[in-house]
Design a protein around this motif. Structure first.
Motif, PDB file in Angstrom:
ATOM      1  N   ALA A 177       0.833  -1.208   0.000  1.00 19.15           N
ATOM      2  CA  ALA A 177       0.000   0.000   0.000  1.00 19.15           C
ATOM      3  C   ALA A 177       0.866   1.256   0.000  1.00 19.15           C
ATOM      4  CB  ALA A 177      -0.929  -0.004   1.209  1.00 19.15           C
ATOM      5  N   LYS A 180       2.539   1.714  -3.397  1.00 17.08           N
ATOM      6  CA  LYS A 180       1.532   2.067  -4.397  1.00 17.08           C
ATOM      7  C   LYS A 180       1.173   3.552  -4.345  1.00 17.08           C
ATOM      8  CE  LYS A 180      -2.792   0.187  -6.237  1.00 17.08           C
ATOM      9  NZ  LYS A 180      -3.884  -0.779  -6.032  1.00 17.08           N
ATOM     10  N   LYS A 181       1.167   4.117  -3.131  1.00 15.24           N
ATOM     11  CA  LYS A 181       0.796   5.527  -2.962  1.00 15.24           C
ATOM     12  C   LYS A 181       1.643   6.466  -3.804  1.00 15.24           C
ATOM     13  CE  LYS A 181       1.198   6.001   1.440  1.00 15.24           C
ATOM     14  NZ  LYS A 181       1.227   6.493   2.832  1.00 15.24           N
TER      15      LYS A 181
END
Length: 400
Positions: A177, A180-181
């Protein structure tokens, strides 16, 4: 998001070190190349052999190998990593990291690392709550290190509370996560075509071209590394994708490729048509092998549907469509004509007159021309580097 990443896993002396085996397994399953560095004390909780077997790499826990005197180069390890993850991170090691104390290989690697550093603390409740520990955590965060918060539950002491290391699945999800940001094409769907098409003459013969698919596959890999949801429609080729996240659809003929493109184009944010699609296909396909009888043999051909032009007529506002032009004469004029006729946002021009460019080579030399006729000329580069250059322009066009 972890596919193709070099992950350096630091393991400290904590009962939570037993979770490192599952963590290594999950990282490898996610496509990462994992290298483990252990503190000397951590080897009392889990063996280097276990982590070496799971990671498929040697495990380091000393500055040098006593039997050979060979140095385990902490600088090289730090430079190798795309991500450094310390899990479990003990109170002792976090204190050393915060103060810059180097008394083992892991802390030396930490100070040498140029990549993002994540740490997942593991300790008892009172140790976790102690002001010194919290000060060290804040100091590490001020360095830009990223805390993976501990969980709340039963601890080794029998107490219940904070300090329990996050579960391996939670750590991997946190990494994915967080990576991915920061990627520019997250939540963007990109359609890519690659390779040649085969237009059947009979069950054993076909018309095709020399396209290897290397450029299209390089583009698909680069787009996936930038966070895109990539659908790769591939004609017959031996090429393989680097990233498991790429959804590959294999097709044979120009008609097959058209159908696959139409099925996915509408929902795509961008489409890069890199495939060398046949312009003509036999009017009649024999259902049996054609025997060699006559001195001359004629095949009647008909035009295939122009996939790029078809998509250009269906392109919606904000959707980016990229085409390729492989030319042998009047290169730039022909490319611009194709750009306009087919309603493209960008055309990638390459010429068979340039040594090292074109089909089958590992290199390419391209010129990018957008629909405002802005032109960027690049030198001969590897197809991986060319893919990066094209993707930079595609990102600009998507963000317009």
């Amino acid at each position: 998001m972890l596919e193709g990443k070099n992950v350096l896993l630091g393991v400290c002396g904590s009962i939570a070190a037993y979770k490192s085996a599952a963590l290594v397994r999950l990282l490898v399953k996610a496509g990462a190349d994992v290298q483990v560095v252990m503190t000397p004390d951590s080897t009392n909780f889990i063996t280097p052999l276990t982590l070496s077997t799971l990671s498929k790499n040697p495990v380091y826990h000393e500055y040098f190998k006593p039997e050979t005197g060979e140095w385990n180069n902490h600088v090289e390890l730090g430079l190798w990593a795309d991500i450094m993850l310390i899990a479990p991170a003990s109170a002792n090691t976090m204190a050393k990291m915060a103060s810059g104390l180097v008394d083992n290989l892991l802390t030396a690697v930490y100070l040498s690392a140029k990549c993002p550093v994540y740490f997942a603390p593991a300790m008892d409740l009172d140790m976790w709550k102690h002001d010194a520990t919290q000060d060290n955590i804040n100091q590490l965060k001020s360095f830009g290190n990223i805390l993976i918060p501990p969980g709340n539950g039963e601890l080794a002491s029998g107490l219940h509370g904070e300090g329990r290391m996050a579960e391996p699945e939670e750590i991997v999800a946190f990494l994915q996560a967080d990576i991915k940001k920061g990627l520019p094409l997250v939540n963007k769907k990109v359609l890519v075509t690659a390779g040649p098409t085969h237009e059947a003459i009979d069950p054993v013969r076909f018309i095709s071209n020399h396209s290897s698919g290397k450029m299209g596959f390089a583009l698909a890999d680069e787009l996936a590394s930038l966070g895109a949801d990539v659908i790769l429609i591939a004609g017959p080729t031996v090429q393989l994708s680097k990233y498991k996240s790429i959804r590959r659809i294999d097709v044979l003929s120009a008609a097959d490729m058209l159908d696959a493109c139409l099925a996915h184009f509408e929902t795509s944010d961008a489409c890069i048509m890199c495939a060398a699609v046949a312009d003509y296909t036999p009017t009649i396909v024999a259902n049996k092998k054609i025997k060699k009888n006559e001195s001359y043999f004629n095949i009647e051909l008909k035009k295939t549907t122009d996939i790029l032009k078809t998509l250009g007529t269906q392109k919606r506002s904000g959707q980016v469509l990229v085409g390729f032009a492989l030319e042998t004469n009047n290169e730039e004029d022909n490319a611009i004509e194709k750009l306009r006729k087919k309603n493209l946002d960008l055309i990638v021009l390459n010429s068979l007159n340039d040594a090292g460019a074109g089909f089958k080579n590992d290199t390419n030399k391209v010129t990018l021309i957008d629909n405002a006729l802005n032109k960027t000329v690049f030198e001969l580069k590897s197809k991986t580097e060319v893919a990066r250059d094209i993707c930079v322009k595609v990102i600009d066009l998507i963000n317009k």
